[in-house]
Design a protein around this motif. Structure first.
Motif, PDB file in Angstrom:
ATOM      1  N   PRO A 106      -4.904  12.731  -6.627  1.00 53.64           N
ATOM      2  CA  PRO A 106      -3.638  12.830  -7.610  1.00 53.64           C
ATOM      3  C   PRO A 106      -4.208  11.228  -7.735  1.00 53.64           C
ATOM      4  O   PRO A 106      -3.524  11.403  -9.287  1.00 53.64           O
ATOM      5  CB  PRO A 106      -2.370  12.462  -6.114  1.00 53.64           C
ATOM      6  CG  PRO A 106      -2.717  13.734  -5.530  1.00 53.64           C
ATOM      7  CD  PRO A 106      -4.285  13.558  -4.743  1.00 53.64           C
ATOM      8  N   GLN A 107      -3.981  10.968  -7.793  1.00 57.45           N
ATOM      9  CA  GLN A 107      -4.174   8.849  -7.960  1.00 57.45           C
ATOM     10  C   GLN A 107      -5.393   9.042  -8.873  1.00 57.45           C
ATOM     11  O   GLN A 107      -5.157   8.621  -9.653  1.00 57.45           O
ATOM     12  CB  GLN A 107      -4.449   7.772  -7.207  1.00 57.45           C
ATOM     13  CG  GLN A 107      -2.899   7.997  -6.292  1.00 57.45           C
ATOM     14  CD  GLN A 107      -3.020   6.016  -5.371  1.00 57.45           C
ATOM     15  OE1 GLN A 107      -3.601   5.699  -5.687  1.00 57.45           O
ATOM     16  NE2 GLN A 107      -2.755   6.522  -4.131  1.00 57.45           N
TER      17      GLN A 107
ATOM     18  N   ARG B  27      -5.159  11.059 -12.354  1.00 55.89           N
ATOM     19  CA  ARG B  27      -4.723  10.211 -13.289  1.00 55.89           C
ATOM     20  C   ARG B  27      -5.224   8.708 -14.080  1.00 55.89           C
ATOM     21  O   ARG B  27      -5.156   8.792 -15.049  1.00 55.89           O
ATOM     22  CB  ARG B  27      -3.038  10.010 -12.499  1.00 55.89           C
ATOM     23  CG  ARG B  27      -2.256   9.391 -13.578  1.00 55.89           C
ATOM     24  CD  ARG B  27      -0.798   9.212 -12.714  1.00 55.89           C
ATOM     25  NE  ARG B  27      -0.816   7.867 -12.159  1.00 55.89           N
ATOM     26  CZ  ARG B  27       0.132   7.512 -11.588  1.00 55.89           C
ATOM     27  NH1 ARG B  27       1.236   8.115 -11.730  1.00 55.89           N
ATOM     28  NH2 ARG B  27       0.224   6.592 -10.721  1.00 55.89           N
TER      29      ARG B  27
ATOM     30  N   GLU C 146       6.044   1.477  -8.030  1.00 52.45           N
ATOM     31  CA  GLU C 146       6.336   0.251  -9.420  1.00 52.45           C
ATOM     32  C   GLU C 146       7.009   0.305  -9.717  1.00 52.45           C
ATOM     33  O   GLU C 146       7.622  -0.706 -10.901  1.00 52.45           O
ATOM     34  CB  GLU C 146       4.652   1.387 -10.210  1.00 52.45           C
ATOM     35  CG  GLU C 146       5.549   2.393 -11.372  1.00 52.45           C
ATOM     36  CD  GLU C 146       4.053   2.614 -11.305  1.00 52.45           C
ATOM     37  OE1 GLU C 146       2.876   2.401 -11.499  1.00 52.45           O
ATOM     38  OE2 GLU C 146       4.734   3.790 -12.507  1.00 52.45           O
TER      39      GLU C 146
ATOM     40  N   ASN D   2       0.577  -1.380   0.002  1.00 51.96           N
ATOM     41  CA  ASN D   2       0.823  -0.553  -0.153  1.00 51.96           C
ATOM     42  C   ASN D   2       0.618   1.143  -0.062  1.00 51.96           C
ATOM     43  O   ASN D   2       0.548   1.866   0.552  1.00 51.96           O
ATOM     44  CB  ASN D   2      -0.886  -0.139   1.170  1.00 51.96           C
ATOM     45  CG  ASN D   2      -1.624  -1.421   1.563  1.00 51.96           C
ATOM     46  OD1 ASN D   2      -1.874  -1.683   0.361  1.00 51.96           O
ATOM     47  ND2 ASN D   2      -2.595  -1.651   2.258  1.00 51.96           N
ATOM     48  N   LEU D   3       2.119   1.059  -0.563  1.00 53.92           N
ATOM     49  CA  LEU D   3       2.977   2.435  -0.949  1.00 53.92           C
ATOM     50  C   LEU D   3       1.834   3.297  -1.840  1.00 53.92           C
ATOM     51  O   LEU D   3       1.035   2.479  -2.694  1.00 53.92           O
ATOM     52  CB  LEU D   3       4.081   2.336  -1.309  1.00 53.92           C
ATOM     53  CG  LEU D   3       5.310   1.423  -0.399  1.00 53.92           C
ATOM     54  CD1 LEU D   3       6.562   1.210  -1.652  1.00 53.92           C
ATOM     55  CD2 LEU D   3       5.564   2.220   0.752  1.00 53.92           C
ATOM     56  N   PHE D   4       2.348   4.547  -1.706  1.00 59.72           N
ATOM     57  CA  PHE D   4       1.699   5.386  -2.517  1.00 59.72           C
ATOM     58  C   PHE D   4       2.008   5.726  -3.965  1.00 59.72           C
ATOM     59  O   PHE D   4       3.241   6.242  -3.656  1.00 59.72           O
ATOM     60  CB  PHE D   4       1.161   7.300  -2.031  1.00 59.72           C
ATOM     61  CG  PHE D   4       0.487   7.340  -0.804  1.00 59.72           C
ATOM     62  CD1 PHE D   4      -0.460   6.385  -0.407  1.00 59.72           C
ATOM     63  CD2 PHE D   4       1.011   7.955   0.395  1.00 59.72           C
ATOM     64  CE1 PHE D   4      -1.173   6.755   0.450  1.00 59.72           C
ATOM     65  CE2 PHE D   4       0.540   7.761   2.146  1.00 59.72           C
ATOM     66  CZ  PHE D   4      -0.913   6.667   1.897  1.00 59.72           C
ATOM     67  N   PRO D   5       1.372   4.998  -5.304  1.00 58.61           N
ATOM     68  CA  PRO D   5       2.208   5.065  -6.125  1.00 58.61           C
ATOM     69  C   PRO D   5       2.630   6.827  -6.856  1.00 58.61           C
ATOM     70  O   PRO D   5       3.175   6.315  -8.176  1.00 58.61           O
ATOM     71  CB  PRO D   5       1.262   4.468  -7.197  1.00 58.61           C
ATOM     72  CG  PRO D   5      -0.360   4.655  -6.583  1.00 58.61           C
ATOM     73  CD  PRO D   5       0.024   4.966  -5.610  1.00 58.61           C
ATOM     74  N   HIS D   6       2.014   7.134  -6.455  1.00 62.76           N
ATOM     75  CA  HIS D   6       2.088   8.453  -7.740  1.00 62.76           C
ATOM     76  C   HIS D   6       2.779   9.023  -7.025  1.00 62.76           C
ATOM     77  O   HIS D   6       3.439  10.751  -7.535  1.00 62.76           O
ATOM     78  CB  HIS D   6       0.755   9.260  -7.628  1.00 62.76           C
ATOM     79  CG  HIS D   6       0.759   9.818  -5.755  1.00 62.76           C
ATOM     80  ND1 HIS D   6       0.235   8.995  -5.352  1.00 62.76           N
ATOM     81  CD2 HIS D   6       0.679  11.273  -5.480  1.00 62.76           C
ATOM     82  CE1 HIS D   6      -1.161   9.713  -4.285  1.00 62.76           C
ATOM     83  NE2 HIS D   6      -0.381  10.824  -3.724  1.00 62.76           N
TER      84      HIS D   6
ATOM     85  N   ARG E 165       0.506   1.844 -18.808  1.00 64.95           N
ATOM     86  CA  ARG E 165       0.817   1.963 -17.346  1.00 64.95           C
ATOM     87  C   ARG E 165      -0.082   0.867 -16.648  1.00 64.95           C
ATOM     88  O   ARG E 165       0.481   0.574 -15.590  1.00 64.95           O
ATOM     89  CB  ARG E 165       0.222   3.478 -16.708  1.00 64.95           C
ATOM     90  CG  ARG E 165       1.348   3.672 -15.651  1.00 64.95           C
ATOM     91  CD  ARG E 165       0.609   4.991 -14.637  1.00 64.95           C
ATOM     92  NE  ARG E 165      -0.911   5.530 -15.366  1.00 64.95           N
ATOM     93  CZ  ARG E 165      -1.669   5.497 -14.316  1.00 64.95           C
ATOM     94  NH1 ARG E 165      -1.470   4.895 -13.206  1.00 64.95           N
ATOM     95  NH2 ARG E 165      -2.932   6.071 -14.442  1.00 64.95           N
TER      96      ARG E 165
ATOM     97  N   GLN F  41      -5.472   1.786   0.206  1.00 68.12           N
ATOM     98  CA  GLN F  41      -4.703   3.230  -0.261  1.00 68.12           C
ATOM     99  C   GLN F  41      -5.127   3.981   1.160  1.00 68.12           C
ATOM    100  O   GLN F  41      -4.837   4.259   1.256  1.00 68.12           O
ATOM    101  CB  GLN F  41      -4.312   4.195  -1.190  1.00 68.12           C
ATOM    102  CG  GLN F  41      -3.958   3.239  -2.291  1.00 68.12           C
ATOM    103  CD  GLN F  41      -2.500   3.784  -1.974  1.00 68.12           C
ATOM    104  OE1 GLN F  41      -2.207   4.888  -1.998  1.00 68.12           O
ATOM    105  NE2 GLN F  41      -1.562   2.964  -2.370  1.00 68.12           N
TER     106      GLN F  41
ATOM    107  N   TYR G 204      -3.475  14.773   0.013  1.00 65.14           N
ATOM    108  CA  TYR G 204      -2.475  13.854  -0.909  1.00 65.14           C
ATOM    109  C   TYR G 204      -2.203  12.457  -1.136  1.00 65.14           C
ATOM    110  O   TYR G 204      -1.491  11.668  -2.209  1.00 65.14           O
ATOM    111  CB  TYR G 204      -1.216  13.162   0.218  1.00 65.14           C
ATOM    112  CG  TYR G 204      -1.263  15.094   1.085  1.00 65.14           C
ATOM    113  CD1 TYR G 204      -0.109  15.726   0.865  1.00 65.14           C
ATOM    114  CD2 TYR G 204      -1.637  15.348   2.559  1.00 65.14           C
ATOM    115  CE1 TYR G 204       0.275  16.885   1.376  1.00 65.14           C
ATOM    116  CE2 TYR G 204      -0.808  16.953   3.139  1.00 65.14           C
ATOM    117  CZ  TYR G 204      -0.440  17.529   2.277  1.00 65.14           C
ATOM    118  OH  TYR G 204       0.074  18.671   3.071  1.00 65.14           O
ATOM    119  N   ALA G 205      -3.238  11.619  -1.234  1.00 69.77           N
ATOM    120  CA  ALA G 205      -3.534  10.058  -1.687  1.00 69.77           C
ATOM    121  C   ALA G 205      -4.331   9.799  -2.801  1.00 69.77           C
ATOM    122  O   ALA G 205      -4.160   8.709  -3.543  1.00 69.77           O
ATOM    123  CB  ALA G 205      -3.674   9.234  -0.179  1.00 69.77           C
TER     124      ALA G 205
ATOM    125  N   LEU H  36       5.667  11.519   3.969  1.00 72.48           N
ATOM    126  CA  LEU H  36       4.369  12.437   4.091  1.00 72.48           C
ATOM    127  C   LEU H  36       4.131  12.516   5.615  1.00 72.48           C
ATOM    128  O   LEU H  36       3.566  13.412   6.029  1.00 72.48           O
ATOM    129  CB  LEU H  36       3.666  11.400   3.324  1.00 72.48           C
ATOM    130  CG  LEU H  36       2.312  12.314   3.323  1.00 72.48           C
ATOM    131  CD1 LEU H  36       1.894  13.510   2.106  1.00 72.48           C
ATOM    132  CD2 LEU H  36       1.768  11.345   2.604  1.00 72.48           C
TER     133      LEU H  36
END
Ligand SMILES: Nc1ncnc2c1ncn2[C@@H]1O[C@H](COP(=O)(O)OP(=O)(O)OP(=O)(O)O)[C@@H](O)[C@H]1O
Ligand SMILES: [Mg+2]
Lengths: 249, 282
Positions: free
Chosen positions: B199-200, B203, A139, A91-95, B276, B178, B195-196, A104
């Motif tokens: 942004p995702q 995208r 990733e 569950n890392l933030f991918p962006h 992607r 997430q 923050y989480a 963070l």
């Protein structure tokens, strides 16, 4: 006598009408490593999630260093600073890159400056063999590397307790060793840990105590040598038997 | 490297000879020329063709109408650009409102749900008429009275309802893990969004948002019905004066020049997005 770092008393949790945790009591002392084992659905993950308030529960109490997690002292941020968790799926933030993943929470939740938090993050990355990856995105890393970053992220707030939920279950066999080594190193450094695992060999190695869960109850609780070689409860015996047959012990 | 080893080696490929490469290309050139040539020949040899050409594809009329139509088209594109930004922001706010949990924030959530239902259900043309004619007619002091302004507001309000749903789907597509991770790190509901999740989500939905942008690029022509002198309006004015429709063709050409590259960009972004996603699941 040292105080209990984590003390779970008579924890009861329902999902709807489904009783998932049934009067679970468990204490973890400072520097102690406790492993939770048990079949799928026995409530292991739910137990961890209750400890840091990721899910609400119905009865019972949990305290850290003798203070209930519902007391004022544990406004959410304090609890999440003291108790870290790492998930099976990282569950890392991918962006955002590795460094920002790690800094963070220290920066935005705990108000640590950028410089200080990055310095600390770099030290931790180096400690876990991940130096040079701070600008990579999740990733771009292997599963094992991602999981080590996730552990570093959980450690970045300098928690007193680290909870690990099947952190090697999603990894290819050749990557598991690296992550398990990181956890053993943490034990050597005295980290208090509550670990859910299916790696019985690892549990035997690292645990001070092993708890066997079934149907939301702790059926047996013993040092690993005893629990793995001479379990008292027939259900524990059965479970271990199945695991041996599956070639996992 | 280790994963490469499992993939069977592709069959050795030999470079095709010049002839092998040339022949298929030649065949397609010939067949395309023959196909469209035949259609062109059929159309232009029809008895009515000279009249059609005079009425619609008259170079003199196109040139004569062009300066005004182009100026009007400038307005179209200006409205488009400003509306895009406004929609991008307002729709995101609506989507965030809609995603909120907790009793205190319930009014915002309800507002967003009602707003989206209402504005998605009303035809854009009707909104433009209501705002573009209706609001200036109220003559409320302090409010602008330009139909250009209120027409644009109508476009923004209507399109935002669609864009908000697009954002929402993007936010829902962000994996639950997430949110769990953000919560476990102590991020508040707002911090988690900021923050989480957002942004995702952005995208995730960029291709869909760009598709809306292309649709809007054409729909800004609706402002012509409330008297805004955009490309379509200018073309109509010319037509009314000369009874020649070539000015409309001039406007059509301008819109095509703008929309075709946008559509290509959208395709490109969608393809990148696809790649992607594939990469991540492997
Ligand atoms: N969000 C949820 N909603 C409803 N039921 C849930 C939810 N999460 C878990 N459960 C149920 O709670 C029980 C315990 O789940 P839990 O995830 O704690 O098990 P586990 O011991 O971690 O299993 P595993 O080894 O498969 O991870 C299961 O019966 C599961 O179906
Ligand atoms: Mg689990």
């Amino acid at each position: 006598m040292s105080m209990n770092r984590v003390e779970i008393s008579s924890l009861t949790k329902y999902y709807g009408t489904n009783l998932v945790l049934d009067e679970v009591s468990l204490a973890v002392k400072e520097h102690e490593v406790v492993c939770l084992i048990g079949a799928s659905g026995s409530g292991k993950s739910t137990l961890l999630r209750c400890v840091n308030k990721l899910v609400p529960f119905d009865h019972g109490d949990i305290s850290i260093d003798g203070v209930s997690i519902f007391s004022e002292q544990f406004n959410n941020n304090e609890l999440h600073k003291r108790v870290g968790i790492v998930f099976q799926a990282y569950n890392l933030f991918p962006h955002i890159n590795v460094l920002n993943n790690i800094t963070l929470a220290p920066r935005k939740v705990h108000g640590v400056g950028r410089e200080e938090s990055e310095e600390r993050a770099m030290k931790l990355l180096e400690l876990f063999g991940m130096q040079g990856y701070e600008r990579s995105y999740p990733e771009q890393l292997s599963g094992g590397q991602q999981q080590r970053v996730a552990i570093v992220r959980a450690l970045a707030t300098q928690p007193d307790v680290l909870m690990l939920d099947e952190v090697t279950a999603a990894l290819d066999p050749e990557l598991i060793g690296g992550v398990l080594k990181v956890i053993k190193d943490l034990k050597t450094q005295g980290m208090t840990m509550l670990i859910v695992t299916h790696e019985m060999g690892f549990a035997r190695d690292v645990a001070d105590r092993v708890c066997f869960l079934e149907g939301g109850r702790i059926l047996e609780e013993a040092p690993p040598d005893k629990l793995f070689s001479a379990p008292e409860n027939p259900r524990t015996h059965q479970f271990l038997q199945r695991i041996i047959e599956a070639g996992r012990l | 490297m280790s994963s490469d080893a499992r993939v069977p080696a592709p069959p050795a490929r030999r470079t095709p000879s010049l002839k092998e490469r040339l022949v298929p290309a030649l065949i397609s050139v010939v067949s395309v020329t023959v196909f469209f040539g035949t259609i062109a020949w059929l159309v232009t040899s029809a008895e009515q063709w000279p009249r059609i050409r005079f009425q619609f594809f008259n170079p003199d009329a196109i040139m004569a109408a062009f300066p005004n139509v182009l100026r009007g088209f400038g307005i179209n594109m200006m409205v488009w650009a400003i509306a895009l930004v406004a929609i991008g922001v307002w729709a995101l706010i609506l989507a965030v409102f809609r995603s909120l949990n907790g009793p205190i924030l319930a009014p915002l959530k309800v507002f967003s749900i009602v707003y989206i239902d209402l504005l998605r259900g009303i035809p854009s043309l009707l909104l433009v008429l209501l705002f573009g004619f209706g609001v200036p007619a109220l003559q409320i002091p302090g409010l602008p009275r330009s139909s250009l302004f209120w027409g644009s507001v109508a476009m923004v309000l209507g399109y935002s309802a669609y864009a908000a749903e697009v954002y929402r789907s993007g936010m829902e597509a962000v994996h639950d893990g997430q949110r769990a991770a953000a919560k476990a790190l102590g991020l508040s509901q707002w911090q988690t969004l900021y923050y989480a999740i957002i942004p995702q989500a952005v995208r995730n939905v960029l291709p869909a948002l760009l598709n809306l942008a292309v649709a809007l690029q054409k729909d800004v022509a609706l402002l012509s019905v409330i008297g805004v002198r955009d490309a379509v309006r200018e073309a109509q004015i010319y037509t009314a004066r000369t009874f020649n429709y070539s000015s409309l063709i001039a406007a059509a050409i301008l819109f095509l020049i703008a929309t075709i590259p946008m559509a290509r960009i959208t395709d490109y972004v969608a393809r990148k997005d696809q790649e992607r996603r594939l990469q991540r699941t492997v």
